[in-house]
Scaffold this motif. Structure first.
Motif, PDB file in Angstrom:
ATOM      1  N   ASP A 145      35.348  38.893  35.009  1.00  0.00           N
ATOM      2  CA  ASP A 145      36.496  39.594  35.606  1.00  0.00           C
ATOM      3  C   ASP A 145      37.161  40.481  34.553  1.00  0.00           C
ATOM      4  OD1 ASP A 145      38.603  40.443  37.134  1.00  0.00           O
ATOM      5  OD2 ASP A 145      39.544  38.468  37.353  1.00  0.00           O
TER       6      ASP A 145
ATOM      7  N   ASP B 136      44.113  32.748  29.088  1.00  0.00           N
ATOM      8  CA  ASP B 136      44.393  33.987  29.799  1.00  0.00           C
ATOM      9  C   ASP B 136      44.073  33.829  31.290  1.00  0.00           C
ATOM     10  OD1 ASP B 136      41.661  34.347  30.215  1.00  0.00           O
ATOM     11  OD2 ASP B 136      41.420  35.756  28.561  1.00  0.00           O
ATOM     12  N   PRO B 137      44.394  34.822  32.127  1.00  0.00           N
ATOM     13  CA  PRO B 137      44.171  34.682  33.575  1.00  0.00           C
ATOM     14  C   PRO B 137      42.708  34.579  34.001  1.00  0.00           C
ATOM     15  CG  PRO B 137      45.789  36.402  33.143  1.00  0.00           C
ATOM     16  CD  PRO B 137      45.170  36.034  31.829  1.00  0.00           C
ATOM     17  N   VAL B 138      41.771  34.904  33.088  1.00  0.00           N
ATOM     18  CA  VAL B 138      40.355  34.750  33.446  1.00  0.00           C
ATOM     19  C   VAL B 138      39.771  33.443  32.918  1.00  0.00           C
ATOM     20  CG1 VAL B 138      40.021  37.243  33.600  1.00  0.00           C
ATOM     21  CG2 VAL B 138      39.513  36.069  31.435  1.00  0.00           C
TER      22      VAL B 138
ATOM     23  N   ALA C 225      38.397  43.450  34.666  1.00  0.00           N
ATOM     24  CA  ALA C 225      39.576  44.214  35.085  1.00  0.00           C
ATOM     25  C   ALA C 225      40.851  43.416  34.855  1.00  0.00           C
ATOM     26  CB  ALA C 225      39.438  44.605  36.557  1.00  0.00           C
ATOM     27  N   THR C 226      40.823  42.127  35.179  1.00  0.00           N
ATOM     28  CA  THR C 226      42.005  41.290  34.962  1.00  0.00           C
ATOM     29  C   THR C 226      42.301  41.158  33.473  1.00  0.00           C
ATOM     30  OG1 THR C 226      41.639  40.062  37.003  1.00  0.00           O
ATOM     31  CG2 THR C 226      42.958  38.980  35.321  1.00  0.00           C
ATOM     32  N   ALA C 227      41.259  40.982  32.663  1.00  0.00           N
ATOM     33  CA  ALA C 227      41.455  40.878  31.220  1.00  0.00           C
ATOM     34  C   ALA C 227      42.004  42.177  30.647  1.00  0.00           C
ATOM     35  CB  ALA C 227      40.134  40.512  30.546  1.00  0.00           C
TER      36      ALA C 227
ATOM     37  N   ALA D 221      43.991  44.181  32.036  1.00  0.00           N
ATOM     38  CA  ALA D 221      45.420  44.277  32.346  1.00  0.00           C
ATOM     39  C   ALA D 221      46.232  43.305  31.486  1.00  0.00           C
ATOM     40  CB  ALA D 221      45.654  43.991  33.831  1.00  0.00           C
ATOM     41  N   PHE D 222      45.685  42.117  31.230  1.00  0.00           N
ATOM     42  CA  PHE D 222      46.437  41.065  30.535  1.00  0.00           C
ATOM     43  C   PHE D 222      46.674  41.383  29.064  1.00  0.00           C
ATOM     44  CE2 PHE D 222      46.220  37.171  27.934  1.00  0.00           C
ATOM     45  CZ  PHE D 222      47.335  36.499  28.398  1.00  0.00           C
TER      46      PHE D 222
ATOM     47  N   THR E 118      33.609  38.136  30.063  1.00  0.00           N
ATOM     48  CA  THR E 118      34.202  37.617  31.292  1.00  0.00           C
ATOM     49  C   THR E 118      33.599  38.298  32.510  1.00  0.00           C
ATOM     50  OG1 THR E 118      36.265  37.399  32.563  1.00  0.00           O
ATOM     51  CG2 THR E 118      36.095  39.294  31.086  1.00  0.00           C
TER      52      THR E 118
ATOM     53  N   SER F 142      34.333  32.643  31.072  1.00  0.00           N
ATOM     54  CA  SER F 142      35.073  33.596  30.236  1.00  0.00           C
ATOM     55  C   SER F 142      35.360  32.937  28.901  1.00  0.00           C
ATOM     56  CB  SER F 142      36.388  33.987  30.906  1.00  0.00           C
ATOM     57  OG  SER F 142      36.162  34.655  32.126  1.00  0.00           O
TER      58      SER F 142
ATOM     59  N   GLY G 202      50.768  36.376  33.204  1.00  0.00           N
ATOM     60  CA  GLY G 202      49.908  35.569  34.063  1.00  0.00           C
ATOM     61  C   GLY G 202      49.059  34.545  33.350  1.00  0.00           C
TER      62      GLY G 202
END
Length: 259
Positions: A151, A116-118, A153-155, A157-158, A149, A201, A95
């Motif tokens: 977020d 990254d996604p964040v 949780a998203t980090a 996972a990434f 960040t 982030s 992502g």
């Protein structure tokens, strides 16, 4: 002494660089030379010329000349990989996006820039002629990188999807949202810190210093600004902003300033 003589394992922060306007390169060298006792060398020919920061003759960081675009506002971290192209594909599959696709950097290595996604930017580095920072974990050199960040949780996972990190919570700081990132061999490479919504982030950089209070005084005298040092669990830390608006942290290990 913490010398690095071979490529770091995949997933290890291995190089840091700062985007510096071409016209401000000499001013940046003055500031960071005064703060960390660095010397400087031209790292590559071309417009503006990439500058390599040296500690006792060993490369520890870089100043990247820029002419356009928004300022990053902090030091960029490059994460080691033994296959830049494969890791770049994992970034996309997880992502993330690529700002600069994998490309050769002369005979020094192969690199890519990703987001990254964040929204945090980082680099990938497959070392050849330059393995990355030649000295780490001692005064005047890189000691740590952490992602902040809103977020987390998203980090969380990434980054395991890209680098096979494992995650550990921080039981020692129950009031913070902090997660340790570890390589598959268990080595801690940094962490992810949750911050309030609305904050950007970004990967932060911490440089080790022998005396945080003295480092703050040197930074201010050289034209930067700084917050007051504070004692944390593992170090005495202070945030510094260089004359161009880039922020970073300096850290003094417990007992480092004692005679």
């Amino acid at each position: 002494m913490s010398y690095v003589t071979s490529n770091q394992p995949t997933g290890t922060p291995t190089w840091i660089e700062l985007d510096v306007p071409v016209a401000e390169t000499e001013r940046a060298k003055e500031f960071y030379g005064a703060l960390f006792d660095w010397e400087f060398a031209v790292g590559a020919p071309g417009a503006g010329q990439y500058t390599v920061c040296l500690l006792r003759g060993h490369a520890v960081a870089g100043l990247r000349p820029v002419t356009t675009g928004p300022a990053l506002g902090h030091w960029r971290v490059y994460i080691a990989t033994d296959d830049c192209d494969s890791t770049a594909k994992r970034v996309l599959d997880a992502g993330g996006t690529l700002i600069e696709s994998p490309a050769e950097v002369g005979d020094r290595g192969r690199a890519a820039l990703a987001v990254d996604p964040v929204g945090a930017e980082f680099g990938l580095w497959q070392g050849r002629g330059r393995i990355g920072s030649g000295i780490v974990n001692e005064p005047g050199s890189l000691v740590r990188n952490d992602l902040t960040t809103p977020d987390p949780a998203t980090a969380r996972a990434f980054y395991p999807a890209v680098f096979d990190y494992t995650l550990d919570g921080d039981d020692g700081q129950p009031d913070t949202d902090f997660t340790f990132l570890r390589r598959p061999d268990g080595h801690e490479i940094g962490g992810i810190m949750g911050v309030p919504q609305g904050a950007p982030s970004a990967w932060g950089t911490c440089f080790e210093v022998a005396d945080a209070d003295a480092a703050v005084a040197r930074a201010v005298a050289a034209g930067g600004t700084a917050g007051a040092p504070s004692d944390m669990v593992h170090a005495r830390l202070a945030e510094i902003t260089d004359p161009f608006g880039n922020t970073f942290v300096v850290g003094e290990r417990p007992g480092a300033g004692e005679s």
